[in-house]
Design a protein around this motif. Structure first.
Motif, short mmCIF file in Angstrom:
data_model
loop_
_atom_site.label_atom_id
_atom_site.label_comp_id
_atom_site.label_asym_id
_atom_site.label_seq_id
_atom_site.Cartn_x
_atom_site.Cartn_y
_atom_site.Cartn_z
N GLY A 1 -12.02 -7.00 1.37
CA GLY A 1 -11.54 -7.33 0.03
C GLY A 1 -11.03 -6.13 -0.73
O GLY A 1 -10.00 -6.19 -1.42
N ILE A 2 -11.73 -5.00 -0.60
CA ILE A 2 -11.31 -3.77 -1.28
C ILE A 2 -9.96 -3.30 -0.76
O ILE A 2 -9.15 -2.71 -1.49
N LEU A 3 -9.68 -3.58 0.51
CA LEU A 3 -8.42 -3.14 1.11
C LEU A 3 -7.26 -4.08 0.79
O LEU A 3 -6.18 -3.64 0.40
N VAL A 4 -7.48 -5.39 0.96
CA VAL A 4 -6.34 -6.32 0.94
C VAL A 4 -5.92 -6.77 -0.45
O VAL A 4 -4.75 -7.10 -0.66
N GLY B 1 -7.00 -2.04 11.46
CA GLY B 1 -5.62 -2.49 11.31
C GLY B 1 -5.22 -2.61 9.85
O GLY B 1 -4.10 -2.20 9.46
N LYS B 2 -6.11 -3.12 9.03
CA LYS B 2 -5.82 -3.25 7.60
C LYS B 2 -5.73 -1.89 6.92
O LYS B 2 -4.86 -1.67 6.05
N ILE B 3 -6.59 -0.96 7.30
CA ILE B 3 -6.54 0.39 6.72
C ILE B 3 -5.20 1.05 7.00
O ILE B 3 -4.57 1.64 6.12
N CYS B 4 -4.74 0.94 8.24
CA CYS B 4 -3.45 1.54 8.62
C CYS B 4 -2.29 0.90 7.86
O CYS B 4 -1.36 1.59 7.42
N SER B 5 -2.35 -0.42 7.68
CA SER B 5 -1.27 -1.10 6.95
C SER B 5 -1.29 -0.73 5.47
O SER B 5 -0.24 -0.64 4.83
N VAL B 6 -2.48 -0.50 4.92
CA VAL B 6 -2.59 -0.06 3.52
C VAL B 6 -1.95 1.32 3.34
O VAL B 6 -1.22 1.57 2.38
N ILE B 7 -2.23 2.21 4.30
CA ILE B 7 -1.65 3.56 4.24
C ILE B 7 -0.13 3.49 4.28
O ILE B 7 0.57 4.16 3.51
N VAL C 1 5.83 3.01 1.40
CA VAL C 1 7.00 2.20 1.05
C VAL C 1 6.98 1.76 -0.41
O VAL C 1 8.03 1.37 -0.94
N CYS C 2 5.81 1.81 -1.04
CA CYS C 2 5.71 1.43 -2.46
C CYS C 2 5.08 2.56 -3.28
O CYS C 2 4.31 2.30 -4.21
N LYS C 3 5.40 3.79 -2.92
CA LYS C 3 4.72 4.92 -3.57
C LYS C 3 4.93 4.95 -5.08
O LYS C 3 4.07 5.42 -5.83
N GLU C 4 6.08 4.40 -5.53
CA GLU C 4 6.35 4.39 -6.97
C GLU C 4 5.42 3.43 -7.71
O GLU C 4 5.24 3.55 -8.93
N LEU C 5 4.83 2.48 -6.99
CA LEU C 5 3.91 1.52 -7.59
C LEU C 5 2.45 1.94 -7.46
O LEU C 5 1.56 1.29 -8.02
N VAL C 6 2.21 3.02 -6.71
CA VAL C 6 0.84 3.48 -6.46
C VAL C 6 0.58 4.84 -7.10
O VAL C 6 -0.44 5.05 -7.78
N LEU C 7 1.50 5.76 -6.88
CA LEU C 7 1.35 7.13 -7.38
C LEU C 7 2.42 7.42 -8.42
O LEU C 7 3.59 7.17 -8.19
#
Length: 473
Positions: A125-128, A183-189, A194-200
């Motif tokens: 849940g924390i990841l997805v 698999g989920k951790i890698c996809s989060v990274i 691809v959405c760095k402007e929405l995260v950082l």
């Protein structure tokens, strides 16, 4: 070929590739994993998948609201600082909530295996949940390529690790869950890149951030609860099966459900690109597009039910320990017809028309019926066959009610088609459950040919006029 057609085909190619890969991976895992692990371990693995499908809804409706509000936008025009604030709000919120759930369950549980399942589910849940804000924005802004890569990356890593574990002789469900989490951790990274402007980046002011969060939650909560209620329709039945019978029975039925749901991965490929496409389309074209898409979906889906008969023979030979559960596919297989129609057509249209409240009401009514009927069938009559059949019945009921409501909005006639599809479903279930496999296949195939004869004029018209689907003026 105009740019709109090229864009549609390009996006469909990306989503089709991602979902085709998911279908292949899911098919292989469905065929391979039950062959090499015990029924009990398979049951706990399926319990994790079952729980994690619900934990992903802990977004309070924020991600759904953003998806509805910004569907059809250009990515570069998104208010980036506001999304940075919302992303990290979701991270903090889900860490607190999921840690609390894991701690509470761990302190009162007397089943170590279930405790492990719950802890891994909370980590998922924390990841997805925060990631869903990014993937929803990729879909809403038509960045389908990046969204598809996120899906592909998660599934490939998951698949690779599961196969490695099985080759190395690992047979514990914990390692299968671990593979999914990695698999989920890698996809989060990857989603960060691809959405760095929405995260950082720069945070929006506290006042504006709170306003955006509350607006998105207000807009999306109806859709969130509608989708959550939709899952509860089957979820209530599966929960009662796990409680009233055993983890082994739960695992066997989960296998039958997984096989029946494989087609949904492909249907989702079209649904992902249809929503932003409809948002850019004039409403006057909605009825024509609906009639075309309906025929494109339902005609082949009813034909695909024929594959149940050879699949049952092959799977029974491959995983004989699950032969009993494969019998119940006769009752469950038609559910893909109604789920496909709801996911791709009904829900997509209702979201585009901003009728989330109608979705919520219909799903809540069906959940109420599910709760009452399942409680009676399971805890009073203790009838397992009727319990399984109720899944298809409930999904069909929800689909029929929702489509009739949508048809009134679009001012189109669908009653004849609904009656035909229900008739085909009844024929399939009756002959599959009561007749020899070969005879049942022949009877259903003849019924399908009769269905095609009745629909021949619509099919010919569809072939001639399919270009209407790609017009948007």
């Amino acid at each position: 070929m105009n740019n709109k057609i090229k864009k549609f085909i390009k996006n469909f190619t990306y989503t089709f590739s991602a979902n085709a890969l998911s279908i292949i991976i899911s098919t292989v895992l469905i065929l391979i994993v039950p062959k090499y692990i015990s029924v009990t371990n398979y049951g706990y693995w399926q319990l994790y998948i079952f729980y994690s499908s619900y934990i992903s809804y802990m977004s309070l409706g924020l991600t759904d609201g953003a998806y509805l509000r910004f569907g059809g936008y250009e990515y570069k025009k998104l208010p980036k600082p506001a999304f940075v604030s919302q992303y990290w709000f979701l991270v903090f919120f889900d860490i607190v909530v999921n840690f609390s759930i894991a701690l509470f369950y761990g302190l009162q549980s007397d089943d170590p295996s279930k405790t492990i399942v719950v802890i891994f589910t909370c980590l998922t849940g924390i990841l997805v949940v925060p990631r869903s804000l990014l993937t929803f924005m990729l879909q809403a802004t038509n960045r389908i390529k990046e969204f598809s890569i996120i899906t592909i990356l998660e599934r490939i890593i998951y698949f690779f690790l599961v196969i490695v574990f099985l080759i190395c002789g690992v047979r514990k469900f914990e390692f299968l869950i671990f593979a999914d989490v990695i698999g989920k951790i890698c996809s989060v990274i990857y989603s960060f890149f691809v959405c760095k402007e929405l995260v950082l980046g720069k945070f929006e002011s506290l006042k504006v951030s709170l306003k955006e969060i509350l607006v998105n939650i207000s807009v999306g909560s109806k859709l969130l609860f509608a989708n959550f209620a939709s899952m509860l329709i089957i979820g209530i039945v599966r929960f009662c099966i796990e409680r009233n019978w055993s983890i082994n029975t739960f695992g066997k039925i989960s296998l039958a459900l997984s096989i029946s749901n494989m087609l949904m991965l492909f249907i989702n490929a079209v649904a992902v690109i249809l929503f932003p496409a409809l948002r850019r389309t004039s409403e006057k074209n909605f009825p024509a597009i609906y009639r075309i898409m309906r025929s494109i979906i339902m005609v082949p889906l009813l034909g695909l039910l024929t594959f149940y008969f050879p699949a049952k023979i092959l799977l029974s030979a491959w995983i004989p320990q699950y032969t009993e559960s494969l019998v119940y596919m006769a009752l469950l297989f038609p559910m893909c017809i109604y789920e496909s129609k709801v996911l791709l057509l009904v829900n997509t249209y209702l979201k585009t028309l901003r009728k989330e409240k109608l979705m919520l009401v219909i799903n809540l009514i069906t959940v109420g019926i599910s709760l009452v009927t399942t409680s009676i069938i399971v805890f009073i009559f203790n009838n397992f066959n009727l319990t399984i059949l109720s899944i298809t019945f409930l999904l069909a009921l929800r689909c029929v009610v929702a489509e009739l409501a949508l048809a009134r909005i679009l001012k189109i006639q669908v009653k004849k088609d609904i009656i035909l599809e229900i008739s085909m479903t009844v024929v399939f279930i009756v002959v599959s459950w009561n007749l020899n496999n070969s005879i049942a296949m022949i009877v259903y195939f003849i019924s399908y040919l009769l269905y095609l004869f009745i629909k021949k004029n619509e099919i010919l018209s569809l072939i001639k006029n399919s270009r209407v689907l790609l017009k948007s003026k």
